[in-house]
Design a protein around this motif. Structure first.
Motif, PDB file in Angstrom:
ATOM      1  N   UNK A  33       6.337   2.512  18.853  1.00 34.85           N
ATOM      2  CA  UNK A  33       5.728   1.957  17.654  1.00 34.85           C
ATOM      3  C   UNK A  33       6.410   2.482  16.397  1.00 34.85           C
ATOM      4  N   UNK A  34       6.608   1.575  15.450  1.00 36.61           N
ATOM      5  CA  UNK A  34       7.262   1.952  14.221  1.00 36.61           C
ATOM      6  C   UNK A  34       6.737   1.178  13.035  1.00 36.61           C
ATOM      7  N   UNK A  35       7.337   1.452  11.880  1.00 38.94           N
ATOM      8  CA  UNK A  35       6.965   0.810  10.630  1.00 38.94           C
ATOM      9  C   UNK A  35       8.229   0.247   9.992  1.00 38.94           C
ATOM     10  N   UNK A  36       8.146  -0.981   9.500  1.00 36.73           N
ATOM     11  CA  UNK A  36       9.217  -1.559   8.706  1.00 36.73           C
ATOM     12  C   UNK A  36       8.704  -1.746   7.288  1.00 36.73           C
ATOM     13  N   UNK A  37       9.608  -1.624   6.317  1.00 40.94           N
ATOM     14  CA  UNK A  37       9.233  -1.783   4.914  1.00 40.94           C
ATOM     15  C   UNK A  37      10.297  -2.600   4.200  1.00 40.94           C
ATOM     16  N   UNK A  38       9.867  -3.293   3.148  1.00 46.27           N
ATOM     17  CA  UNK A  38      10.762  -4.226   2.474  1.00 46.27           C
ATOM     18  C   UNK A  38      10.985  -3.873   1.016  1.00 46.27           C
ATOM     19  N   UNK A  39      12.151  -4.308   0.532  1.00 46.43           N
ATOM     20  CA  UNK A  39      12.418  -4.355  -0.896  1.00 46.43           C
ATOM     21  C   UNK A  39      12.693  -5.815  -1.218  1.00 46.43           C
ATOM     22  N   UNK A  40      11.647  -6.547  -1.555  1.00 46.44           N
ATOM     23  CA  UNK A  40      11.745  -7.976  -1.828  1.00 46.44           C
ATOM     24  C   UNK A  40      11.964  -8.272  -3.309  1.00 46.44           C
ATOM     25  N   UNK A  41      12.542  -7.282  -4.015  1.00 46.03           N
ATOM     26  CA  UNK A  41      12.941  -7.415  -5.411  1.00 46.03           C
ATOM     27  C   UNK A  41      11.782  -7.911  -6.283  1.00 46.03           C
ATOM     28  N   UNK A  42      11.855  -9.086  -6.868  1.00 39.16           N
ATOM     29  CA  UNK A  42      10.797  -9.540  -7.783  1.00 39.16           C
ATOM     30  C   UNK A  42       9.455  -9.745  -7.101  1.00 39.16           C
ATOM     31  N   UNK A  43       9.443  -9.838  -5.766  1.00 37.59           N
ATOM     32  CA  UNK A  43       8.190  -9.964  -5.007  1.00 37.59           C
ATOM     33  C   UNK A  43       7.591  -8.604  -4.657  1.00 37.59           C
ATOM     34  N   UNK A  44       8.272  -7.507  -4.989  1.00 40.71           N
ATOM     35  CA  UNK A  44       7.753  -6.181  -4.693  1.00 40.71           C
ATOM     36  C   UNK A  44       8.098  -5.710  -3.299  1.00 40.71           C
ATOM     37  N   UNK A  45       7.171  -4.976  -2.670  1.00 42.14           N
ATOM     38  CA  UNK A  45       7.428  -4.400  -1.352  1.00 42.14           C
ATOM     39  C   UNK A  45       6.245  -4.569  -0.420  1.00 42.14           C
ATOM     40  N   UNK A  46       6.558  -4.554   0.895  1.00 42.25           N
ATOM     41  CA  UNK A  46       5.545  -4.715   1.938  1.00 42.25           C
ATOM     42  C   UNK A  46       5.855  -3.757   3.080  1.00 42.25           C
ATOM     43  N   UNK A  47       4.817  -3.409   3.856  1.00 39.81           N
ATOM     44  CA  UNK A  47       5.001  -2.638   5.082  1.00 39.81           C
ATOM     45  C   UNK A  47       4.283  -3.369   6.215  1.00 39.81           C
ATOM     46  N   UNK A  48       4.743  -3.137   7.437  1.00 37.90           N
ATOM     47  CA  UNK A  48       4.116  -3.731   8.610  1.00 37.90           C
ATOM     48  C   UNK A  48       4.478  -2.889   9.831  1.00 37.90           C
ATOM     49  N   UNK A  49       3.677  -3.014  10.874  1.00 37.27           N
ATOM     50  CA  UNK A  49       3.919  -2.325  12.136  1.00 37.27           C
ATOM     51  C   UNK A  49       4.717  -3.228  13.073  1.00 37.27           C
ATOM     52  N   UNK A  50       5.555  -2.609  13.914  1.00 39.75           N
ATOM     53  CA  UNK A  50       6.335  -3.377  14.881  1.00 39.75           C
ATOM     54  C   UNK A  50       6.786  -2.442  16.001  1.00 39.75           C
ATOM     55  N   UNK A  51       6.779  -2.948  17.219  1.00 40.45           N
ATOM     56  CA  UNK A  51       7.237  -2.158  18.373  1.00 40.45           C
ATOM     57  C   UNK A  51       8.717  -2.365  18.606  1.00 40.45           C
ATOM     58  N   UNK A  52       9.532  -1.711  17.790  1.00 41.03           N
ATOM     59  CA  UNK A  52      10.973  -1.821  17.940  1.00 41.03           C
ATOM     60  C   UNK A  52      11.630  -0.500  18.345  1.00 41.03           C
ATOM     61  N   UNK A  53      10.859   0.565  18.386  1.00 38.25           N
ATOM     62  CA  UNK A  53      11.434   1.899  18.618  1.00 38.25           C
ATOM     63  C   UNK A  53      11.686   2.126  20.107  1.00 38.25           C
ATOM     64  N   UNK A  54      12.705   2.936  20.380  1.00 37.75           N
ATOM     65  CA  UNK A  54      13.075   3.241  21.757  1.00 37.75           C
ATOM     66  C   UNK A  54      13.271   4.748  21.871  1.00 37.75           C
ATOM     67  N   UNK A  55      12.225   5.457  22.312  1.00 34.34           N
ATOM     68  CA  UNK A  55      12.287   6.941  22.332  1.00 34.34           C
ATOM     69  C   UNK A  55      13.451   7.450  23.181  1.00 34.34           C
TER      70      UNK A  55
END
Length: 307
Positions: free
Chosen positions: A285-307
């Protein structure tokens, strides 16, 4: 634990077909995304996990790529899927930083981080309360005036050696450059670096081949890529299994850096510019975050991690 709730992420076989860009800002309100900023100064360009709570909350430290005096450089986030993130500004104390693009924790040293600016200067910081104090500033090896760095990660090899991985983002026909070296936290000194060119097959236009990088405890490298046509988008992003880094055996100062010529796409995020990745310890489990410039920023959860 954080549950995967992001409906915009496509995984597995479905990723063989590229997903189109979102047609309108309404996409940004899709279930799973949580807003953390509303303008061009409040996106997220790098993120690291400080701690996890029993209720599934992740305590995060994030950097913002602001450049002007007085603009926020660091923000503390308490994030749990389905709940509005709690955030507070963290004061940057010490040598000024411009255009911070990545951050990762120093293994084995709680509340210590290395943040990397786009020009190649790394900042060793110690975070306590509402202040992060700069302990040292130093360049990554091989800095060139043409480079634009967007990724930095640290991992501890099985023999205890710390390895740093960093990336120039590349642009369109120019590939990203992924680099790695041993790193000594006692003197912030790098060993002999190893570098390789890296391209992604998606997105196809206005592409930054690497917009962030994270490395697992076993040396597996995950990168994000992003399409960035300007401050108003439209954006598109993907995550890739890029390869692996390991410490060379014996007394060899170099590290081994093996990247995939045809990297496997792990997830796709239409309508957002992913610039930050973080993985929870010993978890997929991990977290992704965005820099959407004039739209600001967002975070979300996603299962992309590989221990």
């Amino acid at each position: 634990m954080i549950k995967k709730v992001l409906s915009a992420v496509l995984a597995g076989a479905a990723l063989l077909t590229p997903t189109a860009h979102a047609a309108s800002p309404a996409h940004h309100q899709a279930p799973g995304w949580q807003r953390v900023g509303h303008d061009i100064t409040s996106g997220i360009s790098g993120i690291a996990v400080d701690a996890t709570r029993r209720d599934g909350t992740a305590e995060l430290l994030a950097v913002r790529d602001n450049k002007k005096p007085g603009e926020n450089r660091l923000v503390a986030l308490s994030y749990r899927p389905g709940a509005e993130p709690r955030q507070r500004a963290v004061e940057w104390s010490g040598e000024p930083a411009v255009d911070l693009e990545a951050i990762d924790g120093v293994p084995g040293r709680p509340h210590e981080y290395v943040a990397l600016a786009s020009g190649g200067t790394a900042y060793r910081i110690h975070w306590e309360g509402d202040t992060a104090r700069v302990v040292a500033a130093f360049p990554v090896p091989g800095v060139s005036p043409d480079d634009n760095y967007e990724g930095f990660a640290l991992t501890a090899a099985r023999n205890g050696t710390l390895i740093a991985v960093w990336a120039d983002r590349g642009q369109d026909e120019r590939p990203a450059t992924l680099s790695a070296a041993r790193w000594n936290p006692d003197g912030n000194a790098f060993g002999t670096p190893t570098s390789v060119a890296f391209r992604v097959p998606y997105p196809a236009h206005d592409v930054r081949h690497i917009s962030d990088v994270k490395v697992s405890a076993t040396g597996r490298i995950t990168v994000s890529s992003a399409s960035d046509p300007g401050d108003d988008g439209p954006y598109d992003s993907a995550l890739f299994d890029a390869g692996r880094v390991t410490a060379s055996p014996g007394g060899d100062d170099r590290v081994r850096l093996a990247v995939h010529r045809s990297p496997h796409r792990l997830a796709t995020f239409p309508g957002h510019k992913i610039e930050a990745l973080a993985c929870l310890p010993h978890s997929r489990e991990g977290v992704v975050a965005t820099d959407d410039e004039n739209e600001g920023g967002y975070v979300a959860a996603s299962e992309f991690c590989r221990p």
